[in-house]
Write a protein that holds these residues in place. Structure first.
Motif, PDB file in Angstrom:
ATOM      1  N   HIS A  51       0.977  -1.147  -0.013  1.00  0.00           N
ATOM      2  CA  HIS A  51       0.035  -0.076   0.077  1.00  0.00           C
ATOM      3  C   HIS A  51       0.900   1.319   0.236  1.00  0.00           C
ATOM      4  O   HIS A  51       0.794   2.232  -0.604  1.00  0.00           O
ATOM      5  CB  HIS A  51      -0.885   0.063   1.244  1.00  0.00           C
ATOM      6  CG  HIS A  51      -1.693   1.204   1.504  1.00  0.00           C
ATOM      7  ND1 HIS A  51      -1.044   2.083   2.268  1.00  0.00           N
ATOM      8  CD2 HIS A  51      -2.692   1.799   0.868  1.00  0.00           C
ATOM      9  CE1 HIS A  51      -1.755   3.325   2.430  1.00  0.00           C
ATOM     10  NE2 HIS A  51      -2.991   2.944   1.523  1.00  0.00           N
ATOM     11  N   ARG A 110       0.516   4.831  -2.134  1.00  0.00           N
ATOM     12  CA  ARG A 110       0.166   5.956  -1.402  1.00  0.00           C
ATOM     13  C   ARG A 110       1.047   7.062  -1.705  1.00  0.00           C
ATOM     14  O   ARG A 110       0.897   8.070  -1.422  1.00  0.00           O
ATOM     15  CB  ARG A 110      -0.020   5.519   0.110  1.00  0.00           C
ATOM     16  CG  ARG A 110      -0.689   6.491   1.104  1.00  0.00           C
ATOM     17  CD  ARG A 110      -2.009   6.955   0.758  1.00  0.00           C
ATOM     18  NE  ARG A 110      -2.564   8.032   1.671  1.00  0.00           N
ATOM     19  CZ  ARG A 110      -3.644   8.053   2.030  1.00  0.00           C
ATOM     20  NH1 ARG A 110      -4.848   7.301   1.925  1.00  0.00           N
ATOM     21  NH2 ARG A 110      -3.702   9.383   2.831  1.00  0.00           N
ATOM     22  N   THR A 126     -19.202   9.855  -3.074  1.00  0.00           N
ATOM     23  CA  THR A 126     -18.913  10.227  -1.642  1.00  0.00           C
ATOM     24  C   THR A 126     -19.453  11.780  -1.180  1.00  0.00           C
ATOM     25  O   THR A 126     -20.128  12.093  -0.582  1.00  0.00           O
ATOM     26  CB  THR A 126     -17.359   9.924  -1.161  1.00  0.00           C
ATOM     27  OG1 THR A 126     -16.674  10.521  -2.347  1.00  0.00           O
ATOM     28  CG2 THR A 126     -17.234   8.708  -0.972  1.00  0.00           C
ATOM     29  N   ARG A 175     -12.099  -4.969   8.582  1.00  0.00           N
ATOM     30  CA  ARG A 175     -10.572  -5.380   8.587  1.00  0.00           C
ATOM     31  C   ARG A 175     -10.774  -7.115   9.190  1.00  0.00           C
ATOM     32  O   ARG A 175     -11.654  -7.333   9.771  1.00  0.00           O
ATOM     33  CB  ARG A 175      -9.731  -4.585   9.690  1.00  0.00           C
ATOM     34  CG  ARG A 175      -9.708  -2.926   9.249  1.00  0.00           C
ATOM     35  CD  ARG A 175      -8.696  -2.964   7.897  1.00  0.00           C
ATOM     36  NE  ARG A 175      -8.608  -1.330   7.871  1.00  0.00           N
ATOM     37  CZ  ARG A 175      -9.271  -0.556   6.941  1.00  0.00           C
ATOM     38  NH1 ARG A 175     -10.279  -1.067   6.456  1.00  0.00           N
ATOM     39  NH2 ARG A 175      -9.011   0.653   6.886  1.00  0.00           N
ATOM     40  N   HIS A 199      -5.167   4.092   5.452  1.00  0.00           N
ATOM     41  CA  HIS A 199      -6.190   4.193   4.659  1.00  0.00           C
ATOM     42  C   HIS A 199      -6.846   5.355   4.624  1.00  0.00           C
ATOM     43  O   HIS A 199      -7.892   5.552   3.847  1.00  0.00           O
ATOM     44  CB  HIS A 199      -6.871   3.105   4.546  1.00  0.00           C
ATOM     45  CG  HIS A 199      -6.320   1.692   4.185  1.00  0.00           C
ATOM     46  ND1 HIS A 199      -5.836   1.558   2.808  1.00  0.00           N
ATOM     47  CD2 HIS A 199      -5.845   0.688   4.709  1.00  0.00           C
ATOM     48  CE1 HIS A 199      -5.195   0.379   2.721  1.00  0.00           C
ATOM     49  NE2 HIS A 199      -5.375  -0.360   3.883  1.00  0.00           N
ATOM     50  N   CYS A 206      -8.726   8.637   4.241  1.00  0.00           N
ATOM     51  CA  CYS A 206      -9.123   9.192   3.035  1.00  0.00           C
ATOM     52  C   CYS A 206      -8.038  10.018   2.147  1.00  0.00           C
ATOM     53  O   CYS A 206      -7.729  11.163   2.852  1.00  0.00           O
ATOM     54  CB  CYS A 206     -10.411   9.805   2.911  1.00  0.00           C
ATOM     55  SG  CYS A 206     -11.030  10.659   1.378  1.00  0.00           S
TER      56      CYS A 206
HETATM   57  C1  HEM Z   1     -17.166  13.204   1.805  1.00  0.00           C
HETATM   58  C2  HEM Z   1     -16.604  12.555   1.092  1.00  0.00           C
HETATM   59  C3  HEM Z   1     -15.535  11.406   1.320  1.00  0.00           C
HETATM   60  C4  HEM Z   1     -15.797  10.402   2.371  1.00  0.00           C
HETATM   61  C5  HEM Z   1     -16.741  10.467   3.532  1.00  0.00           C
HETATM   62  C6  HEM Z   1     -14.933   9.528   2.402  1.00  0.00           C
HETATM   63  C7  HEM Z   1     -14.402   8.471   3.046  1.00  0.00           C
HETATM   64  C8  HEM Z   1     -13.431   7.572   2.902  1.00  0.00           C
HETATM   65  C9  HEM Z   1     -12.920   6.568   4.002  1.00  0.00           C
HETATM   66  C10 HEM Z   1     -13.848   6.282   5.202  1.00  0.00           C
HETATM   67  C11 HEM Z   1     -11.973   5.884   3.627  1.00  0.00           C
HETATM   68  C12 HEM Z   1     -11.119   4.947   4.325  1.00  0.00           C
HETATM   69  C13 HEM Z   1     -11.760   3.515   4.135  1.00  0.00           C
HETATM   70  C14 HEM Z   1     -11.091   2.338   4.972  1.00  0.00           C
HETATM   71  O1  HEM Z   1     -10.381   2.574   5.826  1.00  0.00           O
HETATM   72  O2  HEM Z   1     -11.415   1.033   4.735  1.00  0.00           O
HETATM   73  C15 HEM Z   1     -11.648   6.459   2.266  1.00  0.00           C
HETATM   74  C16 HEM Z   1     -10.575   6.174   1.695  1.00  0.00           C
HETATM   75  C17 HEM Z   1     -10.119   6.723   0.229  1.00  0.00           C
HETATM   76  N1  HEM Z   1     -10.747   7.804  -0.167  1.00  0.00           N
HETATM   77 FE1  HEM Z   1     -12.442   8.819   0.510  1.00  0.00          FE
HETATM   78  N2  HEM Z   1     -14.094   9.913   1.025  1.00  0.00           N
HETATM   79  C18 HEM Z   1     -14.562  11.132   0.551  1.00  0.00           C
HETATM   80  C19 HEM Z   1     -14.051  11.535  -0.809  1.00  0.00           C
HETATM   81  C20 HEM Z   1     -12.941  11.201  -1.481  1.00  0.00           C
HETATM   82  C21 HEM Z   1     -12.747  11.495  -2.829  1.00  0.00           C
HETATM   83  C22 HEM Z   1     -13.161  13.068  -3.346  1.00  0.00           C
HETATM   84  C23 HEM Z   1     -11.818  11.123  -3.388  1.00  0.00           C
HETATM   85  C24 HEM Z   1     -11.154  11.120  -4.327  1.00  0.00           C
HETATM   86  C25 HEM Z   1     -10.353  11.492  -4.940  1.00  0.00           C
HETATM   87  C26 HEM Z   1     -11.587   9.965  -2.358  1.00  0.00           C
HETATM   88  C27 HEM Z   1     -10.681   8.884  -2.454  1.00  0.00           C
HETATM   89  C28 HEM Z   1     -10.212   7.991  -1.398  1.00  0.00           C
HETATM   90  C29 HEM Z   1      -9.081   6.975  -1.719  1.00  0.00           C
HETATM   91  C30 HEM Z   1      -8.299   6.963  -2.677  1.00  0.00           C
HETATM   92  C31 HEM Z   1      -9.106   6.059  -0.706  1.00  0.00           C
HETATM   93  C32 HEM Z   1      -8.125   4.998  -0.280  1.00  0.00           C
HETATM   94  C33 HEM Z   1      -7.022   5.638   0.583  1.00  0.00           C
HETATM   95  C34 HEM Z   1      -6.161   4.558   0.943  1.00  0.00           C
HETATM   96  O3  HEM Z   1      -6.380   3.179   0.889  1.00  0.00           O
HETATM   97  O4  HEM Z   1      -4.828   4.490   1.085  1.00  0.00           O
HETATM   98  N3  HEM Z   1     -12.292   9.809  -1.163  1.00  0.00           N
HETATM   99  N4  HEM Z   1     -12.336   7.456   2.037  1.00  0.00           N
END
Ligand code: HEM
Length: 399
Positions: free
Chosen positions: A99, A103, A241, A290, A346, A348
Motif C-alpha cells: 500500500h 500511497r 462520496t 478489517r 487508509h 481518505c
Molecule cells: C465526503 C466525502 C468522502 C468520504 C466520507 C470518504 C471516506 C473515506 C473513508 C472512510 C476511507 C477509508 C476506508 C477504509 O479505511 O477502509 C476513504 C479512503 C479513500 N478515499 Fe475517500 N471519502 C470521501 C471523498 C473522497 C474523494 C473526493 C476521493 C477522491 C479523489 C476519495 C478517495 C479515496 C481513496 C483513494 C481512498 C483510499 C486511501 C488508501 O487506501 O490509502 N475520497 N475515504
C-alpha cells in the motif's frame, strides 16, 4: 439475547439505527455474525475504532475480508475465488508495504496546495450549475442538478477523464454501490469500467495531457494494469462520496433552519460546519471492516486470527466520550477528529478535495436560493439505506 447482525434500518433519516445507538451505550465491542456467516466483532466505541484502524495486525486485503452484511457476501466470495481478476492497483485493499508504494505516489498528487489551486475552478463549476438551476423549472432534483454533477465534473477534470464519457461509468458505479446488485451484474459492471479506464490509460500514454493520470504515467512507476486500478478507485471514490454529502448535508440543513443560517450568512463558520456535517451524517455506514492477522486482544476481548472486525462509523462518531451531546447537529462545535474519512494508513486520500467542494458548494447554493426548501413532505425523500454509501437518492427542492 438474539444473535447480532449489522443493523441498517433507520428510524430517522439523519440518525444511525436505534439498535446501533443502544449497542454503543452498552459496550465498545460486540460479537456479531458477518454477511458470509462467520462470527466476528462490531466496534461502536471511538477509541477502539481508532486503535483498530491504526493497527498493522489488521488487514484490508480482499481475500481475507468478511463482508459485514449478507448482501455483499456473494460478490465477495466470487472475487475471493478469483473467478474475476481484479486489476492490481486498488490500494485501498492492500496492506503495508504494498500500500505504501501507491500511497506515496498519490500523496504527491493530492496536496493541500493542489486542492487550493482547484478552488477557483470548483467555484466556477458550482456557479454554472446554480445558474442552470435558476434558469430551469421548479421543483428540481438537487441530486441531479447539483450534488452529483459537481464532484463528478471535478474528479473528471482532476484525473483527466472526459466528462462526456460519464454515461460509461456513472451507471456502473451506481450498480456497484447498490447492495442489491447481484454478483454477476456487479462483475459485469466492474468489467465495463475497467475496460473503459484501461483504454483511457492507453490513449493517455500515447497522448499525454496536464492532468493527474498523465502525471502518474509520466512518473513511470506503474504499468497500465496498475494505473487502471488506481484510476478506478479514484473515480468511484471521487464521485459518490462527496455527492452524497452535498445531497444529504443540504437536506440536514433544510431541516435545521437556524444551523442553515450560519452556513449561509457567516463565512467564518463554514469550515467548522462542514466538519460537523461530516461527523453528524457519517455517510460511510457499512464498514469499514478489517481482518485480524493474528490472535490479539481488544478492550479485554480475545479476537482470533482470521476474524472480521467491522466499524460502525455512524455511532462511533457519536460517542459521547469524544463528542459531548453527540446527537445534536451543532455547526459551531469543533468536530475535528471524527472518523468519517477513516484513520491510519487508509485515511481518505481525497478528504481535502471533498472539503473544498463542500466549503464552496453549501454556502453558494444557500446564498443563491435563500428560499430553498423541500418540494415534498420529508417522509417522501428516498433515503439510500440500500447503498454502501448513505445519502438521498433524490432531493426534490423548490425556492
Ligand atoms: C465526503 C466525502 C468522502 C468520504 C466520507 C470518504 C471516506 C473515506 C473513508 C472512510 C476511507 C477509508 C476506508 C477504509 O479505511 O477502509 C476513504 C479512503 C479513500 N478515499 Fe475517500 N471519502 C470521501 C471523498 C473522497 C474523494 C473526493 C476521493 C477522491 C479523489 C476519495 C478517495 C479515496 C481513496 C483513494 C481512498 C483510499 C486511501 C488508501 O487506501 O490509502 N475520497 N475515504
Amino acid at each position: 439475547m438474539s444473535e447480532l447482525t449489522l443493523p441498517t434500518a433507520r428510524q430517522h433519516p439523519f440518525d444511525p439505527p436505534d439498535e446501533l445507538m443502544k449497542l454503543r451505550e452498552q459496550a465498545p465491542i460486540h460479537r456479531m455474525r458477518f454477511g458470509d456467516g462467520t462470527m466476528g466483532w462490531l466496534i461502536t466505541g471511538y477509541s477502539l475504532a481508532r486503535a483498530v484502524l491504526a493497527d498493522p495486525r489488521f488487514s484490508n486485503r480482499p481475500e481475507l475480508t468478511h463482508p459485514p452484511i449478507a448482501a455483499r457476501a456473494e460478490l465477495s466470495a466470487q472475487l475471493k475465488q478469483q473467478e474475476f481478476a481484479m486489476p492490481p492497483g486498488i490500494f485501498l485493499r492492500m496492506d503495508a508495504p504494498e500500500h505504501t508504494r501507491y500511497r506515496k505516489l498519490l500523496t504527491g498528487q493530492f496536496t493541500v496546495r493542489r486542492m487550493k489551486m482547484l478552488e477557483p475552478r470548483i467555484a466556477q463549476i458550482v456557479d454554472q450549475h446554480l445558474d442552470a438551476m435558476a434558469a430551469g423549472e421548479r421543483p428540481v432534483d438537487l441530486v441531479e442538478a447539483f450534488a452529483l454533477p459537481i464532484p463528478s465534473l471535478v474528479i473528471c477534470e482532476l484525473l483527466g477523464v472526459p466528462y462526456e464519457d460519464r454515461q460509461q461509468f456513472q451507471y456502473d458505479s451506481k450498480k456497484l454501490l447498490a447492495l442489491e446488485t447481484k454478483a454477476e451484474d456487479a462483475m459485469a459492471a466492474l468489467g465495463r469500467v475497467f475496460g473503459y479506464l484501461h483504454g483511457l490509460i492507453k490513449r493517455k500514454r500515447a497522448e499525454p495531457d496536464e492532468h493527474l493520470l498523465s502525471g502518474l504515467i509520466e512518473a513511470g512507476e506503474l504499468n497500465d494494469e496498475e494505473l487502471t486500478g488506481v484510476a478506478f478507485i479514484l473515480l468511484i471514490a471521487g464521485h459518490e462520496t462527496t455527492a452524497n454529502m452535498l445531497g444529504l448535508g443540504t437536506y440536514a440543513l433544510l431541516s435545521n433552519p437556524d444551523q442553515l443560517a450560519l452556513v449561509r450568512d457567516d463565512p467564518s463558520k463554514v469550515d467548522n460546519a462542514v466538519e460537523e456535517l461530516l461527523r453528524y451524517l457519517t455517510i460511510i455506514h457499512i464498514g469499514p471492516a478489517r481482518t485480524a492477522l493474528e490472535d490479539l486482544e481488544l478492550d479485554g476481548v480475545a479476537v482470533k486470527e482470521g476474524e472480521g472486525v467491522a466499524l460502525a462509523l455512524p455511532v462511533i462518531n457519536r460517542d459521547p466520550s469524544r463528542f459531548p451531546d453527540p446527537e445534536r447537529l451543532d455547526l459551531g462545535r469543533q468536530a475535528t477528529g471524527h472518523l468519517t474519512f477513516g484513520h491510519g494508513i487508509h485515511q481518505c486520500l481525497g478528504q481535502q478535495l471533498a472539503r473544498v467542494e463542500m466549503r464552496i458548494g453549501y454556502p453558494a447554493l444557500l446564498r443563491r436560493f435563500p428560499g430553498l426548501r423541500l418540494a415534498v413532505p420529508p417522509q417522501e425523500v428516498p433515503m439510500r439505506t440500500d447503498m454502501t454509501i448513505y445519502g438521498v437518492h433524490r432531493l426534490p427542492v423548490t425556492w
